[in-house]
Scaffold this motif. Structure first.
Motif, short mmCIF file in Angstrom:
data_model
loop_
_atom_site.label_atom_id
_atom_site.label_comp_id
_atom_site.label_asym_id
_atom_site.label_seq_id
_atom_site.Cartn_x
_atom_site.Cartn_y
_atom_site.Cartn_z
N GLY A 25 0.78 -1.23 0.00
CA GLY A 25 0.00 0.00 0.00
C GLY A 25 0.82 1.28 0.00
N GLY A 49 -5.33 2.09 8.90
CA GLY A 49 -5.93 0.87 8.34
C GLY A 49 -4.99 0.19 7.36
N ALA A 50 -4.27 0.99 6.58
CA ALA A 50 -3.33 0.41 5.61
C ALA A 50 -2.17 -0.23 6.33
N SER A 52 -2.23 -1.72 9.31
CA SER A 52 -2.65 -3.02 9.85
C SER A 52 -2.85 -4.02 8.72
N ASN A 53 -3.27 -3.52 7.53
CA ASN A 53 -3.40 -4.39 6.37
C ASN A 53 -2.02 -4.92 5.96
N THR A 54 -1.03 -4.05 6.02
CA THR A 54 0.34 -4.47 5.71
C THR A 54 0.82 -5.49 6.73
N THR A 56 -1.04 -7.55 8.43
CA THR A 56 -1.76 -8.80 8.16
C THR A 56 -1.13 -9.53 6.98
N LYS A 57 -0.76 -8.78 5.93
CA LYS A 57 -0.12 -9.38 4.77
C LYS A 57 1.22 -10.00 5.15
#
Length: 151
Positions: A25, A49-50, A52-54, A56-57
């Motif tokens: 991201g 949010g990005a 936490s997305n990173t 998670t990835k």
């Protein structure tokens, strides 16, 4: 030398944007440049949010890598026992009973090509004999079995 216009760089910018988006991201500011952010180190799309997305990835990637490693390690372990020490031929030559220390049987079930009786000498050498077909082989085996049993 030809002049470069914005239209010439557009495919490269799209490629970099797509590549950086796939890596977590990160949004490119200029061709090959990333604008630093005071909190995260990079400018990211979507704020927290990005991030936490990173995360998670990255966790998913780590778990996937561990699973692949475990599967490959299991395959390596499964195939490491394929090199079995086997007698490929036997000799019917009598072995002196005084040089033999122990014995074991080789079978085709263990992956060896022939059935055999393997005598181990006091010096640690392995001698391949036919599988208990002769009297002298049976005599040595019974002599060694008597030595094993406590009296």
């Amino acid at each position: 030398m030809t002049e470069t216009t914005c239209l010439d760089l557009l495919p490269l910018q799209q490629f970099q944007r797509t590549l950086l988006e796939l890596r977590g991201g990160i949004q490119p500011i200029n061709v090959g440049m990333v604008k630093p952010n005071k909190t995260a180190g990079f400018t990211s799309r979507g704020g927290a949010g990005a991030r936490s997305n990173t995360k998670t990835k990255m966790q998913t990637s780590t778990v996937t890598l561990l699973v692949i490693t475990a599967v490959l390690w299991g395959n390596i372990e499964a195939y490491s026992d394929t090199a079995v020490d086997c007698c490929l031929t036997t000799k019917d030559t009598r072995i002196p009973i005084k040089i033999v220390e122990s014995y074991f049987h080789q079978s085709t079930d263990s992956g060896c090509p022939i059935e055999a009786t393997i005598f181990i000498t006091k010096k640690g050498k392995k001698l391949c004999a036919p599988s208990e077909k002769n009297g002298w082989i049976t005599k040595i085996i019974s002599h060694l079995d008597k030595k094993k049993t406590p009296q």
